[in-house]
Design a protein around this motif. Structure first.
Motif, PDB file in Angstrom:
ATOM      1  N   TYR A 236       0.867  -1.176   0.000  1.00 34.65           N
ATOM      2  CA  TYR A 236       0.000   0.000   0.000  1.00 34.65           C
ATOM      3  C   TYR A 236       0.908   1.231   0.000  1.00 34.65           C
ATOM      4  O   TYR A 236       1.901   1.280   0.718  1.00 34.65           O
ATOM      5  CB  TYR A 236      -0.894   0.030   1.245  1.00 34.65           C
ATOM      6  CG  TYR A 236      -1.906  -1.090   1.313  1.00 34.65           C
ATOM      7  CD1 TYR A 236      -3.252  -0.870   1.013  1.00 34.65           C
ATOM      8  CD2 TYR A 236      -1.517  -2.383   1.690  1.00 34.65           C
ATOM      9  CE1 TYR A 236      -4.174  -1.899   1.086  1.00 34.65           C
ATOM     10  CE2 TYR A 236      -2.447  -3.412   1.767  1.00 34.65           C
ATOM     11  CZ  TYR A 236      -3.771  -3.167   1.461  1.00 34.65           C
ATOM     12  OH  TYR A 236      -4.680  -4.195   1.535  1.00 34.65           O
ATOM     13  N   SER A 237       0.540   2.225  -0.796  1.00 36.09           N
ATOM     14  CA  SER A 237       1.370   3.432  -0.819  1.00 36.09           C
ATOM     15  C   SER A 237       0.551   4.640  -1.231  1.00 36.09           C
ATOM     16  O   SER A 237      -0.480   4.518  -1.903  1.00 36.09           O
ATOM     17  CB  SER A 237       2.554   3.266  -1.791  1.00 36.09           C
ATOM     18  OG  SER A 237       2.117   3.380  -3.130  1.00 36.09           O
ATOM     19  N   ASN A 238       1.018   5.789  -0.799  1.00 36.59           N
ATOM     20  CA  ASN A 238       0.485   7.076  -1.248  1.00 36.59           C
ATOM     21  C   ASN A 238       1.664   8.040  -1.265  1.00 36.59           C
ATOM     22  O   ASN A 238       1.916   8.762  -0.304  1.00 36.59           O
ATOM     23  CB  ASN A 238      -0.615   7.563  -0.309  1.00 36.59           C
ATOM     24  CG  ASN A 238      -1.306   8.810  -0.835  1.00 36.59           C
ATOM     25  OD1 ASN A 238      -0.940   9.340  -1.889  1.00 36.59           O
ATOM     26  ND2 ASN A 238      -2.288   9.303  -0.109  1.00 36.59           N
ATOM     27  N   LEU A 239       2.417   8.033  -2.359  1.00 32.29           N
ATOM     28  CA  LEU A 239       3.675   8.761  -2.451  1.00 32.29           C
ATOM     29  C   LEU A 239       3.596   9.823  -3.535  1.00 32.29           C
ATOM     30  O   LEU A 239       3.055   9.592  -4.614  1.00 32.29           O
ATOM     31  CB  LEU A 239       4.824   7.791  -2.771  1.00 32.29           C
ATOM     32  CG  LEU A 239       5.132   6.741  -1.696  1.00 32.29           C
ATOM     33  CD1 LEU A 239       6.060   5.663  -2.260  1.00 32.29           C
ATOM     34  CD2 LEU A 239       5.766   7.398  -0.475  1.00 32.29           C
ATOM     35  N   ASP A 240       4.155  10.993  -3.227  1.00 29.88           N
ATOM     36  CA  ASP A 240       4.186  12.113  -4.165  1.00 29.88           C
ATOM     37  C   ASP A 240       5.612  12.617  -4.325  1.00 29.88           C
ATOM     38  O   ASP A 240       6.312  12.838  -3.327  1.00 29.88           O
ATOM     39  CB  ASP A 240       3.302  13.260  -3.668  1.00 29.88           C
ATOM     40  CG  ASP A 240       1.831  12.918  -3.706  1.00 29.88           C
ATOM     41  OD1 ASP A 240       1.281  12.804  -4.806  1.00 29.88           O
ATOM     42  OD2 ASP A 240       1.231  12.754  -2.621  1.00 29.88           O
ATOM     43  N   TYR A 241       6.008  12.803  -5.583  1.00 29.59           N
ATOM     44  CA  TYR A 241       7.311  13.363  -5.927  1.00 29.59           C
ATOM     45  C   TYR A 241       7.058  14.589  -6.796  1.00 29.59           C
ATOM     46  O   TYR A 241       6.394  14.489  -7.822  1.00 29.59           O
ATOM     47  CB  TYR A 241       8.159  12.355  -6.705  1.00 29.59           C
ATOM     48  CG  TYR A 241       8.319  11.006  -6.049  1.00 29.59           C
ATOM     49  CD1 TYR A 241       9.490  10.667  -5.384  1.00 29.59           C
ATOM     50  CD2 TYR A 241       7.296  10.058  -6.116  1.00 29.59           C
ATOM     51  CE1 TYR A 241       9.642   9.418  -4.793  1.00 29.59           C
ATOM     52  CE2 TYR A 241       7.443   8.814  -5.521  1.00 29.59           C
ATOM     53  CZ  TYR A 241       8.616   8.498  -4.862  1.00 29.59           C
ATOM     54  OH  TYR A 241       8.750   7.267  -4.284  1.00 29.59           O
ATOM     55  N   LYS A 242       7.578  15.735  -6.401  1.00 32.25           N
ATOM     56  CA  LYS A 242       7.321  16.944  -7.184  1.00 32.25           C
ATOM     57  C   LYS A 242       8.466  17.925  -7.032  1.00 32.25           C
ATOM     58  O   LYS A 242       9.179  17.925  -6.021  1.00 32.25           O
ATOM     59  CB  LYS A 242       6.008  17.591  -6.754  1.00 32.25           C
ATOM     60  CG  LYS A 242       5.933  17.986  -5.292  1.00 32.25           C
ATOM     61  CD  LYS A 242       4.559  18.521  -4.918  1.00 32.25           C
ATOM     62  CE  LYS A 242       3.492  17.458  -5.048  1.00 32.25           C
ATOM     63  NZ  LYS A 242       2.151  17.951  -4.597  1.00 32.25           N
TER      64      LYS A 242
END
Length: 252
Positions: A236-242
């Protein structure tokens, strides 16, 4: 079931491409480039729905691509892009965290790393192609060979991910008349049940050199990559790269 849903998504995207009108370049062209991306990473991951929120360090990522365009309308153009996507950090856990059977107790100092490095294989058509407006539509197959890892002084647990993810691809480029500037935006995205991948970038391009032999373009843009997984191979993941990026592109 997940494989069947991915197959249905792929079939739908292919049908959309085949039903759209196509245009092609009048000459064969090769585009090659690279980008240096400063990422601010945030989010959570785990092996159950109660994923752990992590405090990641800022990282510098790299991306390289090459694209081949041709004048044959019935066959798609091809773009291959390799994306480095590694983030890490260290913190004291505020709660117990169980990762694939290994329990990291609250108060433990844990180091962690996400490696979602992947390669995009994009097949696309140029629906519009002129000096003022270019619009591409296609299908991307993302090849992901990644790893999630958590480690304390006594314990370590890793989870590998390996597979293909289809996404819909589009790119819009708008040239500014009487200037060497072009604005552009690119999108790769797919959503399946509660899992999704979104990869967007917006930028401005400055044509430094433009002649019959070679074009050299400088790029300044902003890219955002988000990945939400709901029980994909137990992850399970909720990852943001910005963050912003600088790029250089050559056109032969």
């Amino acid at each position: 079931m997940a494989d069947l849903k991915l197959t249905r998504v792929s079939t739908l995207l292919v049908c959309c491409l085949l039903s759209a009108p196509v245009a092609a370049d009048t000459v064969f062209g090769v585009y090659a480039g690279g980008q240096y991306w400063q990422t601010d990473t945030s989010g959570s991951f785990g092996s159950n729905s109660n994923a752990q929120e992590f405090d990641f360090e800022d990282e510098q990522q790299k991306s390289y691509y090459i694209a081949f365009e041709h004048p044959i309308p019935m066959f798609p153009n091809l773009k291959v892009r390799h994306n480095e996507l590694v983030s890490s950090g260290q913190q004291t856990l505020s709660q117990d965290f169980n990762f694939f059977g290994t329990n990291f107790s609250a108060g433990t100092s844990a180091a962690y790393q996400t490696d979602l490095t992947h390669t995009d294989y994009t097949f696309y058509y140029e629906l519009f192609d002129n000096d003022l407006l270019t619009f591409d539509l296609g299908l991307t197959a993302k090849r992901v060979e990644g790893e999630l890892a958590v480690q304390s002084q006594q314990l370590v647990e890793r989870s590998a991910t390996d597979g293909w993810v289809p996404t819909l691809y589009s790119q819009l480029r708008v040239g500014i008349p009487a200037t060497p500037l072009t604005f552009y935006g690119t999108a790769n995205a797919v959503s399946i049940d509660d899992s999704k991948i979104e990869d967007y970038d917006l930028g401005i391009e400055y044509r430094v050199i433009e002649n019959l032999a070679i074009d050299v373009n400088l790029q300044l843009g902003y890219r955002a990559f988000a990945i939400e997984l709901d029980d994909l191979d137990g992850v399970y993941s909720n990852l943001d790269y910005k963050g912003p990026y600088l790029g250089l592109e050559l056109h032969f």
